[in-house]
Design a protein around this motif. Structure first.
Motif, PDB file in Angstrom:
ATOM      1  N   HIS A  82     -51.042  37.948  54.894  1.00  0.00           N
ATOM      2  CA  HIS A  82     -50.015  37.953  53.848  1.00  0.00           C
ATOM      3  C   HIS A  82     -49.462  39.368  53.684  1.00  0.00           C
ATOM      4  O   HIS A  82     -50.019  40.319  54.221  1.00  0.00           O
ATOM      5  CB  HIS A  82     -50.626  37.484  52.510  1.00  0.00           C
ATOM      6  N   ASP A  84     -48.324  42.110  50.523  1.00  0.00           N
ATOM      7  CA  ASP A  84     -48.430  42.304  49.079  1.00  0.00           C
ATOM      8  C   ASP A  84     -47.016  42.602  48.574  1.00  0.00           C
ATOM      9  O   ASP A  84     -46.525  43.727  48.746  1.00  0.00           O
ATOM     10  CB  ASP A  84     -49.344  43.493  48.759  1.00  0.00           C
ATOM     11  N   HIS A 142     -51.358  41.525  56.403  1.00  0.00           N
ATOM     12  CA  HIS A 142     -52.781  41.866  56.484  1.00  0.00           C
ATOM     13  C   HIS A 142     -53.637  40.740  55.923  1.00  0.00           C
ATOM     14  O   HIS A 142     -53.144  39.865  55.196  1.00  0.00           O
ATOM     15  CB  HIS A 142     -53.057  43.173  55.724  1.00  0.00           C
ATOM     16  N   ARG A 172     -53.215  48.896  42.450  1.00  0.00           N
ATOM     17  CA  ARG A 172     -51.781  49.040  42.723  1.00  0.00           C
ATOM     18  C   ARG A 172     -51.054  49.513  41.471  1.00  0.00           C
ATOM     19  O   ARG A 172     -51.561  49.354  40.362  1.00  0.00           O
ATOM     20  CB  ARG A 172     -51.156  47.687  43.109  1.00  0.00           C
TER      21      ARG A 172
HETATM   22 FE   LIG Z   1     -53.135  42.009  50.252  1.00  0.00          FE
END
Ligand SMILES: [Fe+2]
Ligand SMILES: O=C(O)CCC(=O)C(=O)O
Length: 174
Positions: A82, A84, A142, A172
């Motif tokens: 996927h 992010d 990733h 994040r």
């Molecule tokens: Fe991720």
């Protein structure tokens, strides 16, 4: 905690609430409460790791983590490929880094630049490793392919009583 992948991976959040289906849209957890704030220790660890990495990478931006996804992978747990991309357009445009801290059993982090064709590269993540992807690499595809079972240290168990598996803290800036 969210259950997913046939219960082999569980997740909870600090800072902002994030769910696989709705991203950051629902700011309340299933228990009706907002997530607790990101612990200062986690923020300091992520900031120190980015500073270290910036010694080697000129184009890695700094970030102030306001969200932390905690994932617990049981043995053989995995996370499909996927990107992010649920963070704010500003964060994504600036390539603000994702910082992932691994604790527990070894896992294989796989990645590639594009969705198709290119062969996956891999990095083995041991307990205590910190993985950062930001700047030009912020949009890599990733996933986590394999969480081993025979790499769990006795010391970690004795000190933490953590269950067999891998804990990842993914920080994040929204
Ligand atoms: Fe991720
Ligand atoms: O477990 C990891 O290290 C990666 C987690 C991840 O990719 C994510 O939470 O989006």
């Amino acid at each position: 905690m969210y259950k997913s992948d046939e219960d082999r991976r569980r997740q909870m959040c600090f800072g902002r609430n994030w769910e696989p289906e709705t991203g950051y849209r629902n700011c309340y957890r299933s228990n009706g409460f907002k997530p607790p704030p990101v612990p200062h220790e986690f923020i300091s660890l992520a900031e120190a790791a980015i500073k270290d990495a910036q010694l080697y990478l000129d184009d890695l931006p700094s970030m102030y983590p306001d969200t932390c996804l905690v994932s617990f992978y049981k043995t053989n747990g995995r996370l499909g490929l996927h990107q992010d991309c649920d963070e704010s357009s500003d964060s994504l445009r600036r390539g603000l880094p994702v910082v992932s801290i691994s604790i527990g059993t070894t896992a294989i982090f796989v990645y590639r630049r594009t969705e198709h064709k290119r062969k996956l590269k891999d990095v083995w993540l041991d307990s205590g490793d910190v993985l950062i992807f930001g700047g030009k690499s912020r949009h890599i595809y990733h996933g986590v392919e394999h969480v081993g079972c025979n790499t769990f240290s006795d010391d970690l168990y004795l000190e933490s009583k953590m269950r067999l598996g891998r804990l990842s803290l993914t920080l994040r800036q929204f």
